[in-house]
Design a protein around this motif. Sequence first.
Motif, PDB file in Angstrom:
ATOM      1  N   ASN A 222       0.846  -1.194   0.000  1.00  0.00           N
ATOM      2  CA  ASN A 222       0.000   0.000   0.000  1.00  0.00           C
ATOM      3  C   ASN A 222       0.880   1.241   0.000  1.00  0.00           C
ATOM      4  N   ARG A 223       0.233   2.391  -0.100  1.00  0.00           N
ATOM      5  CA  ARG A 223       0.969   3.642  -0.291  1.00  0.00           C
ATOM      6  C   ARG A 223       1.794   4.053   0.917  1.00  0.00           C
ATOM      7  N   ARG A 224       1.490   3.480   2.108  1.00  0.00           N
ATOM      8  CA  ARG A 224       2.241   3.848   3.308  1.00  0.00           C
ATOM      9  C   ARG A 224       3.371   2.865   3.599  1.00  0.00           C
ATOM     10  N   GLY A 225       3.530   1.844   2.761  1.00  0.00           N
ATOM     11  CA  GLY A 225       4.683   0.960   2.883  1.00  0.00           C
ATOM     12  C   GLY A 225       4.400  -0.409   3.450  1.00  0.00           C
ATOM     13  N   GLY A 226       3.177  -0.662   3.856  1.00  0.00           N
ATOM     14  CA  GLY A 226       2.842  -1.948   4.445  1.00  0.00           C
ATOM     15  C   GLY A 226       2.450  -2.988   3.421  1.00  0.00           C
ATOM     16  N   THR A 227       2.145  -4.184   3.912  1.00  0.00           N
ATOM     17  CA  THR A 227       1.688  -5.291   3.083  1.00  0.00           C
ATOM     18  C   THR A 227       0.322  -5.733   3.602  1.00  0.00           C
ATOM     19  N   ILE A 228      -0.682  -5.714   2.750  1.00  0.00           N
ATOM     20  CA  ILE A 228      -2.060  -5.960   3.166  1.00  0.00           C
ATOM     21  C   ILE A 228      -2.361  -7.464   3.181  1.00  0.00           C
ATOM     22  N   TYR A 229      -3.016  -7.876   4.260  1.00  0.00           N
ATOM     23  CA  TYR A 229      -3.521  -9.247   4.368  1.00  0.00           C
ATOM     24  C   TYR A 229      -5.001  -9.207   4.030  1.00  0.00           C
ATOM     25  N   GLY A 230      -5.348  -9.666   2.828  1.00  0.00           N
ATOM     26  CA  GLY A 230      -6.700  -9.481   2.335  1.00  0.00           C
ATOM     27  C   GLY A 230      -7.547 -10.717   2.261  1.00  0.00           C
ATOM     28  N   SER A 231      -6.962 -11.903   2.531  1.00  0.00           N
ATOM     29  CA  SER A 231      -7.734 -13.135   2.525  1.00  0.00           C
ATOM     30  C   SER A 231      -6.905 -14.240   3.158  1.00  0.00           C
ATOM     31  N   TYR A 232      -7.564 -15.349   3.471  1.00  0.00           N
ATOM     32  CA  TYR A 232      -6.859 -16.472   4.076  1.00  0.00           C
ATOM     33  C   TYR A 232      -5.896 -17.152   3.103  1.00  0.00           C
ATOM     34  N   THR A 233      -6.015 -16.850   1.825  1.00  0.00           N
ATOM     35  CA  THR A 233      -5.146 -17.483   0.827  1.00  0.00           C
ATOM     36  C   THR A 233      -4.135 -16.512   0.235  1.00  0.00           C
ATOM     37  N   SER A 234      -4.013 -15.337   0.825  1.00  0.00           N
ATOM     38  CA  SER A 234      -2.980 -14.397   0.360  1.00  0.00           C
ATOM     39  C   SER A 234      -2.112 -14.015   1.556  1.00  0.00           C
TER      40      SER A 234
END
Length: 608
Positions: A222-234
């Motif tokens: 994301n734009r602030r530098g983090g990594t998004i956890y968006g589902s149980y398979t990602s």
Amino acid sequence: MPSKRTARIGALTVAAVCSTVSAVVLTTPAQADTVHIHDIQGTTRTSPLAGTKVTDVAGIVTGLRTYGSSKGFWFQDPTPDADPATSEGVFVFTSSAPKVTVGDSVTVTGTVSEYVPGGVSTGNQSVTEIGKPTVTVVAGGNAVPAATVVDAKSVPDVYAPAGDTAASGSVNALTLEPTRYALDYYESLEGMNVQVADTRVVTATDPYTELWVTVKPHEHANRRGGTIYGSYTSQNTGRIQIQSLGATADFPTANVGDKLTGTTAGPLDYNQFGGYTLVANQLGTLKKGGLERETTRKQSRGELAVATYNVENLDPGDATFDAHASAIVNNLQSPDIVSLEEIQDNNGAKDDGTVAADQTVNKLIDAIVAAGGPKYDWRSIDPVNDQDGGEPGGNIRQVFLFNPERVSFTDRAGGDSTTAVGVTKVHGKAQLTASPGRVDPANTAWNSSRKPLAGEFVFRGHTVFVIANHLNSKGGDQGLTAQYQPPTRSSEVQRHNQATAVNGFVNEILKTQKNADVIALGDINDFEFSDTAKILEGDGELWSAIKSLPKSERYTYDYQGNEQVLDQILVSPSIRRGCDFDYDSVHINSEFSDQISDHDPQVLRFRP
């Protein structure tokens, strides 16, 4: 580097592991004359030589752990075999400070075992090691085997194989496929010298002197530098934890979006809190990214601003009142209603029967006034002593703050810690039988957990029902790096029952008054895509408003390199229908090393 969380719990041999229903039975092959490290590691997660004494295993020392209860060293065979599934490094558990030096060529005689960090009940993978060792230094000053480069190209995009159904879902006995699965790839490097370069920080430095980076800069970023956890398979395969074998004072204090430039290198370990971890004897240079805390906009005159904020075990002895007050006044712009979670009683964790929290709340209100905010009023219900979970003696509970210049609270007697609030119809409108009141407190779903707090508010002549929640935590769930794939989320059982109770109460309100404005908010302790959220939402009784944000902005918490949603504000159809609302996850804590809470607050603005 000393860490309370990574302290050794106790070594378990494979024989002990195999005593559980979830373990795999291993056989010990006849031992060849010369045993190499890759023979010990084998092609699965557990050693084919577990329980066997090995003699004169050769290698070069790559790292020393001289602190904690897991003292020892890693050593590595400089002449690897041709099988990418077999690691060339292994940990030697010496129990006391090791008497070797990095670069020593050594031979080790000892017993191979499998140590499960945290114990078998955690479901964690095990670490292959040699215990009760006799170590002989052959020669010093040798070149350490070149570190294996871990980067976006080397780490597979698929996270883990499916576990063996015949072994309760364990992956332990499956042959490693390091070019296919990320967890297999990391396991194939267990104990080896590895390196990452120019990595972005995706979880800030924590109190245990560790941080997380990603070797895949474009993976759900994301734009602030983090990594998004968006589902149980990602699960985000590029995440890796960084600790250090050096002095605590030398460890970088990093925020999300900062970078470790240059090379970070050291042995690849596996621990209870995060799984595969690079324990560095060489740390990259921290380059600050300049991340700043967010500030939401002020609500307009006709907008009602409702917020939820977990203040993390706040009690009168804490030093964070001024910081929390500043956050509420300046970053949240003094919402009209604030649902606070984790307000402790007047003497915090002292377990002496105290349940009142007026000193805690009033100290926060005074700090808010001193910060230039409104003189909030408040409502809450004291819990029964030691019945609501959380820190023993702390008696955490939810509290409503409200600005009496903007909104009024409808007080209706009868609410207490054990009486269930109900819904009646008066002049065609829904009304709570008690305000404030607790939702179904005798339901076993709330055993050792916080009971929801319900209240009636009036804004510009309109009644708004607000239900403050703090659902069961994820404690006890198996980690993403567990030996069981997919991991078991055992805490969901209670949380689903709680969500059912909350949805049922909202249903009562909406059956009584179809167009009632209802908000259920708080620390839901589950994701916006989870079954918990789906149960709360029901057949449209509620909708999680954080889903109005772009996926890259949906997070309130940062855990092991994954930015995720735990805090939510759910709204009834009357609020959602016209889309006349504005939602903001205000990132002031989760991305920063100097956080005053581990949660980011949420704000909903709408026109009743």
